[in-house]
Design a protein around this motif. Structure first.
Motif, PDB file in Angstrom:
ATOM      1  N   THR A  20       0.958  -1.317  -0.022  1.00  0.00           N
ATOM      2  CA  THR A  20      -0.293  -0.213  -0.302  1.00  0.00           C
ATOM      3  C   THR A  20       0.790   0.793   0.132  1.00  0.00           C
ATOM      4  O   THR A  20       0.286   2.696  -0.005  1.00  0.00           O
ATOM      5  CB  THR A  20      -0.880  -0.027   0.739  1.00  0.00           C
ATOM      6  N   HIS A  95       0.559 -11.110  -6.338  1.00  0.00           N
ATOM      7  CA  HIS A  95      -0.510 -10.409  -5.688  1.00  0.00           C
ATOM      8  C   HIS A  95      -1.082  -9.321  -6.019  1.00  0.00           C
ATOM      9  O   HIS A  95      -2.548  -9.320  -5.540  1.00  0.00           O
ATOM     10  CB  HIS A  95      -0.267  -9.554  -4.311  1.00  0.00           C
ATOM     11  N   THR A  98      -2.886  -3.565  -4.472  1.00  0.00           N
ATOM     12  CA  THR A  98      -4.843  -3.113  -3.659  1.00  0.00           C
ATOM     13  C   THR A  98      -5.067  -1.353  -4.372  1.00  0.00           C
ATOM     14  O   THR A  98      -3.874  -0.975  -3.917  1.00  0.00           O
ATOM     15  CB  THR A  98      -4.872  -3.444  -2.427  1.00  0.00           C
ATOM     16  N   HIS A 101     -10.137  -1.362  -0.910  1.00  0.00           N
ATOM     17  CA  HIS A 101     -10.533  -2.346  -0.202  1.00  0.00           C
ATOM     18  C   HIS A 101     -11.485  -2.594   0.820  1.00  0.00           C
ATOM     19  O   HIS A 101     -11.959  -1.187   1.279  1.00  0.00           O
ATOM     20  CB  HIS A 101      -9.455  -2.852   1.189  1.00  0.00           C
ATOM     21  N   THR A 108     -13.435  -6.090  -3.088  1.00  0.00           N
ATOM     22  CA  THR A 108     -11.524  -6.619  -3.343  1.00  0.00           C
ATOM     23  C   THR A 108     -10.870  -5.558  -4.483  1.00  0.00           C
ATOM     24  O   THR A 108     -11.742  -6.174  -5.294  1.00  0.00           O
ATOM     25  CB  THR A 108     -10.808  -6.566  -2.390  1.00  0.00           C
ATOM     26  N   GLN A 110      -7.191  -5.926  -6.629  1.00  0.00           N
ATOM     27  CA  GLN A 110      -6.096  -6.250  -7.119  1.00  0.00           C
ATOM     28  C   GLN A 110      -5.266  -5.631  -8.037  1.00  0.00           C
ATOM     29  O   GLN A 110      -5.946  -6.415  -8.927  1.00  0.00           O
ATOM     30  CB  GLN A 110      -5.089  -6.632  -5.976  1.00  0.00           C
ATOM     31  N   ARG A 130      -7.488 -13.133  -2.864  1.00  0.00           N
ATOM     32  CA  ARG A 130      -8.440 -12.263  -2.164  1.00  0.00           C
ATOM     33  C   ARG A 130      -9.977 -12.354  -2.044  1.00  0.00           C
ATOM     34  O   ARG A 130     -10.527 -12.702  -1.322  1.00  0.00           O
ATOM     35  CB  ARG A 130      -8.717 -10.796  -1.249  1.00  0.00           C
ATOM     36  N   ALA A 141      -8.768  -9.784   4.171  1.00  0.00           N
ATOM     37  CA  ALA A 141      -7.363  -9.676   4.708  1.00  0.00           C
ATOM     38  C   ALA A 141      -7.477  -9.539   5.796  1.00  0.00           C
ATOM     39  O   ALA A 141      -8.193  -9.852   6.420  1.00  0.00           O
ATOM     40  CB  ALA A 141      -6.924  -8.051   4.260  1.00  0.00           C
ATOM     41  N   PRO A 142      -6.475 -10.266   6.664  1.00  0.00           N
ATOM     42  CA  PRO A 142      -4.903 -10.359   6.606  1.00  0.00           C
ATOM     43  C   PRO A 142      -4.666 -11.913   5.411  1.00  0.00           C
ATOM     44  O   PRO A 142      -5.936 -12.499   6.436  1.00  0.00           O
ATOM     45  CB  PRO A 142      -3.829  -9.789   6.954  1.00  0.00           C
ATOM     46  N   LEU A 143      -3.716 -11.913   4.764  1.00  0.00           N
ATOM     47  CA  LEU A 143      -3.571 -13.428   3.820  1.00  0.00           C
ATOM     48  C   LEU A 143      -1.862 -13.687   4.693  1.00  0.00           C
ATOM     49  O   LEU A 143      -1.644 -15.216   4.273  1.00  0.00           O
ATOM     50  CB  LEU A 143      -3.872 -13.178   2.994  1.00  0.00           C
ATOM     51  N   ALA A 144      -1.236 -13.053   4.957  1.00  0.00           N
ATOM     52  CA  ALA A 144       0.312 -13.579   5.028  1.00  0.00           C
ATOM     53  C   ALA A 144       0.026 -14.051   6.341  1.00  0.00           C
ATOM     54  O   ALA A 144       0.878 -14.937   7.027  1.00  0.00           O
ATOM     55  CB  ALA A 144       0.575 -12.537   5.694  1.00  0.00           C
ATOM     56  N   PRO A 145      -0.807 -14.511   7.923  1.00  0.00           N
ATOM     57  CA  PRO A 145      -1.188 -15.351   8.604  1.00  0.00           C
ATOM     58  C   PRO A 145       0.011 -16.210   9.305  1.00  0.00           C
ATOM     59  O   PRO A 145       0.226 -17.026   9.516  1.00  0.00           O
ATOM     60  CB  PRO A 145      -2.229 -14.893   9.690  1.00  0.00           C
ATOM     61  N   ASN A 165       3.474  -6.318  11.100  1.00  0.00           N
ATOM     62  CA  ASN A 165       3.899  -5.495   9.489  1.00  0.00           C
ATOM     63  C   ASN A 165       3.157  -4.629   9.717  1.00  0.00           C
ATOM     64  O   ASN A 165       2.044  -4.208   9.911  1.00  0.00           O
ATOM     65  CB  ASN A 165       3.354  -6.122   8.098  1.00  0.00           C
ATOM     66  N   VAL A 169      -0.741   0.205   6.095  1.00  0.00           N
ATOM     67  CA  VAL A 169      -1.678   0.209   7.270  1.00  0.00           C
ATOM     68  C   VAL A 169      -0.880  -0.970   7.943  1.00  0.00           C
ATOM     69  O   VAL A 169       0.350  -1.546   7.563  1.00  0.00           O
ATOM     70  CB  VAL A 169      -2.756  -0.767   6.310  1.00  0.00           C
ATOM     71  N   ASP A 192      -5.979  -6.181  11.246  1.00  0.00           N
ATOM     72  CA  ASP A 192      -5.582  -4.624  10.869  1.00  0.00           C
ATOM     73  C   ASP A 192      -5.058  -3.828  11.839  1.00  0.00           C
ATOM     74  O   ASP A 192      -6.467  -3.683  12.491  1.00  0.00           O
ATOM     75  CB  ASP A 192      -5.972  -3.630   9.141  1.00  0.00           C
TER      76      ASP A 192
END
Ligand SMILES: Nc1ncnc2c1ncn2[C@@H]1O[C@H](COP(=O)(O)OP(=O)(O)OP(=O)(O)O)[C@@H](O)[C@H]1O
Ligand SMILES: CC(=O)N[C@H]1[C@@H]2OC[C@@H](O2)[C@@H](O)[C@@H]1O[C@H](C)C(=O)O
Length: 377
Positions: A20, A95, A98, A101, A108, A110, A130, A141-145, A165, A169, A192
């Motif tokens: 972002t 990815h 974005t 969102h 959303t 991207q 997403r 989101a979030p998807l990194a977890p 992170n 954001v 977030d």
């Protein structure tokens, strides 16, 4: 039929993330079987030009079909084609950027076309990560977890820890490494936290002071206006239970709240807000984490890091303290998730996005010409 080495066993996969902050494209290669991180490989960074950034900024908040969005998508695709050129990998996770969102509206977007990238690279590309989560009632989101869970396993963590992170954001993942897997009940809680660097970057942009508050020098030289911080913390985002996610523009009003302050005090106030949003987030976690690993550009902002360290009861450390490159976690995460998508494994769960049940997502695009699949080493 072409060999599809990404179907089973360890796979060398490249992830590409355009965050972002609109600063550039991060690329990271890992080797994974979709469960464990087996190897961490090459990284690349390709900054956007000043013109690219203007095109992207102009398209923020807009949906496909609206003015400037097609141009933005072209910028994103081209930057990724350059960033990923001749990459040694069997699969790519793309990815995209974005632009907007809207989790409450279940939409959303991207920017970036995975098929175009697959054709250009001659490699299979996983993208549009997403939409499916949102289709099943998640925040998208979030998807990194899920990747953060794999990180916790890789470092042999035994006690709950958290990964933060600090990008445009902020997002926080609380992890119970003793859980059976990332989709298990109670393994992860993620959301977030609030704005991180975006309001600071916007402040510097508006006041003609550059693109970022490098190392937090400006913020560290000022004094936060605590009444602004207090008002900020009354935003309804902080009283909502997780999971929850945000658009980059969700806290645009913060800019007006610091308008009357000096450059240094405004930066100090926005840095304090970024840190306090995380501190508020930590209070929503099931148990205090033993350590907080911080990734993203904001870990270099000493004003943010100092306020975080003062306000949390745990060790606040850059991701590097655990052997990770804090600039590349998101790119690595989308590499990891690409393999999970290609193998039909879930990429989100109720604790990470609020989706009804663990779900996979993403689209897999093979290069147009049959037989052009390149293989990595
Ligand atoms: N040395 C530094 N000192 C202070 N701040 C920095 C430094 N380097 C980067 N940043 C901040 O970090 C931001 C970029 O962070 P990062 O690349 O993690 O964000 P992103 O991935 O684009 O965003 P998101 O994670 O929200 O998608 C910059 O815009 C800047 O504000
Ligand atoms: C919709 C979207 O792109 N969200 C980003 C953004 O940047 C940080 C935060 O907001 C996080 O929710 C997410 O990115 C990370 C990589 C994620 O999905 O985990």
């Amino acid at each position: 039929m072409a060999r599809e080495p990404w179907r089973s066993g360890p796979v060398r996969v490249a992830g590409a993330m355009s965050g972002t902050s609109l600063d550039g494209v991060d690329v990271a290669v890992i080797v994974t079987d979709g469960h464990e991180i087996l190897e961490i490989g090459e990284t690349r960074y390709r900054p956007y030009s000043v013109t690219d950034r203007m095109v992207l900024r102009d398209a923020l908040g807009r949906w496909p079909g609206e003015a400037g969005v097609a141009e933005a998508a072209e910028v994103v695709d081209e930057a990724h084609m350059v960033a990923l050129e001749a990459i040694e990998a069997d699969l790519v996770g793309y990815h995209g950027q974005t632009l907007v969102h809207d989790p409450d509206g279940r939409r959303t977007h991207q920017a970036g076309d995975g098929q175009a990238l697959a054709d250009w690279l001659g490699l299979p590309v996983v993208w549009d990560f997403r939409s499916s989560d949102m289709g099943f009632g998640g925040q998208g989101a979030p998807l990194a977890p899920f990747y953060h869970f794999a990180m916790a396993r890789r470092i042999g963590a035994t006690a709950p820890l958290a990964v933060l992170n600090l990008g445009g954001v902020g997002n926080l993942t609380w992890i119970d490494p003793a859980a059976e897997g990332p989709e298990a009940d109670g393994a992860l809680l993620a959301f977030d936290t609030g704005p991180a660097n975006a309001p600071l970057d916007d402040l510097l942009h508006v006041r003609g002071l550059g693109t970022m508050d490098r190392d937090g020098d400006l913020a560290a030289s000022g004094t936060p206006d605590e009444s602004v911080v207090e008002t900020f913390l009354r935003h309804r985002h902080f009283s909502r239970l997780p999971p929850k996610s945000l658009d980059r523009a969700a806290f645009a009003a913060l800019g007006a709240a610091v308008e009357g302050l000096s450059d240094a005090d405004a930066a100090a106030t926005l840095a304090a807000c970024a840190a306090e949003a995380v501190i508020a987030g930590l209070s929503l976690c099931p148990a205090p984490p033993e350590r907080l690993l911080v990734a993203g550009g904001g870990r270099h902002n000493r004003a943010v890091m100092a306020r975080l360290a003062a306000g949390t009861g745990c060790a606040v450390e850059p991701a590097e303290a655990a052997g990770f490159d804090g600039d590349m976690l998101e790119a690595q995460a989308f590499a990891y998730l690409a393999v999970r998508v290609a193998r039909g494994l879930p990429t989100s769960a109720p604790g990470t996005t609020g989706v009804a049940a663990p779900v996979g997502g993403g689209r897999l695009s093979r290069p147009a010409e049959a037989g052009t699949l390149r293989t990595g080493t």
